[in-house]
Scaffold this active site. Structure first.
Site, PDB file in Angstrom:
ATOM      1  N   ARG A  35       0.828  -1.216   0.000  1.00  0.00           N
ATOM      2  CA  ARG A  35       0.000   0.000   0.000  1.00  0.00           C
ATOM      3  C   ARG A  35       0.861   1.265   0.000  1.00  0.00           C
ATOM      4  NH1 ARG A  35      -5.271  -1.600   3.598  1.00  0.00           N
ATOM      5  NH2 ARG A  35      -6.443  -2.309   1.805  1.00  0.00           N
ATOM      6  N   LYS A 200     -19.491 -15.281   3.824  1.00  0.00           N
ATOM      7  CA  LYS A 200     -20.915 -15.063   4.095  1.00  0.00           C
ATOM      8  C   LYS A 200     -21.673 -14.418   2.949  1.00  0.00           C
ATOM      9  CE  LYS A 200     -21.130 -14.226   9.034  1.00  0.00           C
ATOM     10  NZ  LYS A 200     -21.201 -13.001   9.861  1.00  0.00           N
ATOM     11  N   GLY A 350     -10.624  -7.857  -0.254  1.00  0.00           N
ATOM     12  CA  GLY A 350      -9.380  -7.897   0.512  1.00  0.00           C
ATOM     13  C   GLY A 350      -8.762  -9.283   0.581  1.00  0.00           C
ATOM     14  N   GLY A 373     -13.596  -3.247   0.508  1.00  0.00           N
ATOM     15  CA  GLY A 373     -14.977  -2.760   0.626  1.00  0.00           C
ATOM     16  C   GLY A 373     -15.316  -1.704  -0.410  1.00  0.00           C
TER      17      GLY A 373
HETATM   18  P1  ADP Z   1     -13.085 -10.895   0.328  1.00  0.00           P
HETATM   19  O1  ADP Z   1     -12.371 -10.231   1.466  1.00  0.00           O
HETATM   20  O2  ADP Z   1     -12.171 -11.210  -0.799  1.00  0.00           O
HETATM   21  O3  ADP Z   1     -14.315 -10.149  -0.099  1.00  0.00           O
HETATM   22  P2  ADP Z   1     -14.523 -12.649   2.145  1.00  0.00           P
HETATM   23  O4  ADP Z   1     -14.113 -11.772   3.271  1.00  0.00           O
HETATM   24  O5  ADP Z   1     -15.944 -12.669   1.761  1.00  0.00           O
HETATM   25  O6  ADP Z   1     -13.599 -12.340   0.853  1.00  0.00           O
HETATM   26  O7  ADP Z   1     -14.174 -14.168   2.475  1.00  0.00           O
HETATM   27  C1  ADP Z   1     -12.905 -14.622   2.757  1.00  0.00           C
HETATM   28  C2  ADP Z   1     -12.947 -15.756   3.732  1.00  0.00           C
HETATM   29  O8  ADP Z   1     -13.833 -16.771   3.344  1.00  0.00           O
HETATM   30  C3  ADP Z   1     -11.598 -16.409   3.878  1.00  0.00           C
HETATM   31  O9  ADP Z   1     -11.075 -16.084   5.140  1.00  0.00           O
HETATM   32  C4  ADP Z   1     -11.905 -17.915   3.740  1.00  0.00           C
HETATM   33  O10 ADP Z   1     -11.282 -18.706   4.713  1.00  0.00           O
HETATM   34  C5  ADP Z   1     -13.396 -17.966   3.918  1.00  0.00           C
HETATM   35  N1  ADP Z   1     -13.980 -19.161   3.282  1.00  0.00           N
HETATM   36  C6  ADP Z   1     -13.876 -19.545   2.004  1.00  0.00           C
HETATM   37  N2  ADP Z   1     -14.511 -20.719   1.799  1.00  0.00           N
HETATM   38  C7  ADP Z   1     -15.020 -21.096   2.994  1.00  0.00           C
HETATM   39  C8  ADP Z   1     -15.780 -22.223   3.437  1.00  0.00           C
HETATM   40  N3  ADP Z   1     -16.121 -23.187   2.607  1.00  0.00           N
HETATM   41  N4  ADP Z   1     -16.150 -22.262   4.729  1.00  0.00           N
HETATM   42  C9  ADP Z   1     -15.787 -21.274   5.570  1.00  0.00           C
HETATM   43  N5  ADP Z   1     -15.081 -20.188   5.210  1.00  0.00           N
HETATM   44  C10 ADP Z   1     -14.695 -20.099   3.942  1.00  0.00           C
HETATM   45 MG    MG Z   2     -12.768 -10.170   3.569  1.00  0.00          MG
END
Ligand code: ADP
Ligand code: MG
Length: 393
Positions: A35, A200, A350, A373
């Site tokens: 960053r 989620k 992220g 975000g």
């Molecule tokens: P981003 O930050 O890229 O938007 P998220 O914050 O939504 O992504 O999700 C990332 C997290 O999702 C990771 O920490 C990963 O461990 C978790 N994850 C991925 N697949 C699963 C799963 N099947 N069950 C539980 N957690 C999961």
């Molecule tokens: Mg995330």
């Protein structure tokens, strides 16, 4: 179109640049300085034009006096001095006489870094709640405001929106590039394939709704796939499930049955830990005490089939629990497949960006959005609060 730093005469001007120096720090060591590196272009440009450069940034969340030591920007100031090959003058205050004196005695090309803007949060969340007086105070320290902190551009803080409401303002090179790349996804070359994963659905409902409409195919993996699978009638054992989202998933599956692609097999385990025994299961074979933690090899094949034909790919959300080796294969294979595709390839979020970087594929993508975000908010079609108030050309 928003003004950029190039639209201003900077010589001799006090230019406040809001940067994003919110880097991970462990035991007083910067774990990843990307960053800071990404902010160099704008800072260097301002210096080369003869500006007096005043830098503001937040770092972490400051909730108590003890957090102040942990999140002081003095560490950043040292790292930045080295990268710029120019001594950055660090003022360990966010306002007051010391700040004003230092700024008044600046020469052209000098760089001053003030202390973490979030220190102001200890006093009634003045920074995070965009306290008007604080924004005015900071604005009065300079002549021009440049926002180059994409990671917070969807938030209204005193150090972004607050200042830009008062000063002539533009965006820096980093924000300009982010917006340009994300704009391309508004009119993508087709087929446009989107992969969504992560933990989620509830965090990403608006995004899923928006993206499914835009896409030709929406491939779903990660934790969120299991609520969709449950909604389609499968037994998902002990996998992540958001019961209250089942009706939403059902509706979406009905309406977009020709677009949404769900996993057909998954990797399961009884516990989420290193070296655990894993199983490969078709999605109608998941046992009660098993947790689905990655997409399986047959799903990867299916996903590949869609990705190989695509002209634009956007990926948000790891498709497995990639932090643990046993469940990182799906995410890694996807990195590989996307890298090899001829499509325009954009990564957002992220954790997804972190996964792609850690797995060594960041150079193979067309764009990795730095603002988790912020990029997702933009793609949801929601206005970015701190961008709105930047001057138009
Ligand atoms: P981003 O930050 O890229 O938007 P998220 O914050 O939504 O992504 O999700 C990332 C997290 O999702 C990771 O920490 C990963 O461990 C978790 N994850 C991925 N697949 C699963 C799963 N099947 N069950 C539980 N957690 C999961
Ligand atoms: Mg995330």
């Amino acid at each position: 179109m928003k003004k950029t730093i190039r639209d201003f005469e900077l010589k001799g001007k006090k230019v406040i640049i809001r940067c994003d120096f919110n880097v991970p720090i462990e035991d007083g060591v910067i774990k990843d300085d990307s960053r800071i590196r990404k902010s160099l272009k704008t800072i260097r440009y301002a210096r080369s034009e003869g500006a007096k450069v005043i830098l503001l940034s937040h770092l972490g969340r400051v909730k108590s006096e003890e957090d102040k030591e942990k999140y002081s920007l003095s560490l950043i100031s040292n790292a930045l001095s080295k990268l710029l090959r120019k001594k950055v003058i660090f003022i360990p205050k966010t306002r007051g006489e010391e700040v004003e004196k230092a700024i008044n005695s600046m020469h052209e090309r000098d760089v001053i870094l003030l202390e973490n803007t979030r220190f102001e949060d200890l006093d009634g969340k003045k920074e995070s709640k965009n306290n008007k007086k604080l924004g005015e105070y900071w604005a009065n320290l300079g002549d021009i405001f440049i926002n180059d902190a994409f990671g917070t551009i969807h938030r209204s803080h005193a150090s972004n929106l607050g200042i830009s409401k008062i000063l002539h303002s533009g965006v820096g090179f980093l924000v300009e590039k982010e917006i340009k790349e994300l704009e391309k996804l508004q009119n993508p070359k087709r087929p446009y394939v989107i992969i969504m994963g992560g933990s989620k659905i509830s965090d990403k409902i608006e995004l899923v709704k928006k993206l499914v409409k835009k896409s030709d195919y929406l491939l779903i993996g990660g934790g969120m796939a299991f609520t969709f699978l449950k909604a389609s009638g499968f037994n998902i054992g002990s996998s992540l499930c958001e019961k209250d989202q089942i009706p939403f998933c059902k509706k979406l599956l009905d309406k977009y049955s020709d677009k949404i692609v769900l996993p057909i097999d998954v990797i399961t385990a009884k516990e989420i830990k290193e070296n655990v025994k894993t199983n490969e299961r078709f999605i109608n074979e998941i046992e009660e005490d098993e947790i689905g933690l990655d997409i399986g090899p047959k799903t990867i094949k299916v996903f590949k089939h869609y990705l190989d034909d695509s002209k634009t790919v956007f990926w948000n959300g790891p498709v497995g629990y990639f932090e643990i080796k046993e469940f990182s294969k799906g995410t890694k294979r996807l990195c590989q497949i996307i890298s090899e595709s001829k499509a325009y390839r954009v990564i957002g979020g992220g954790d997804t960006a972190r996964a792609v970087e850690e797995m060594g594929y960041s150079k193979k993508m067309n764009h990795i959005s730095t603002g988790g975000g912020a990029s997702l908010t933009y793609l949801e079609g929601v206005k970015l609060k701190a961008l709105e108030s930047i001057d138009e050309k």
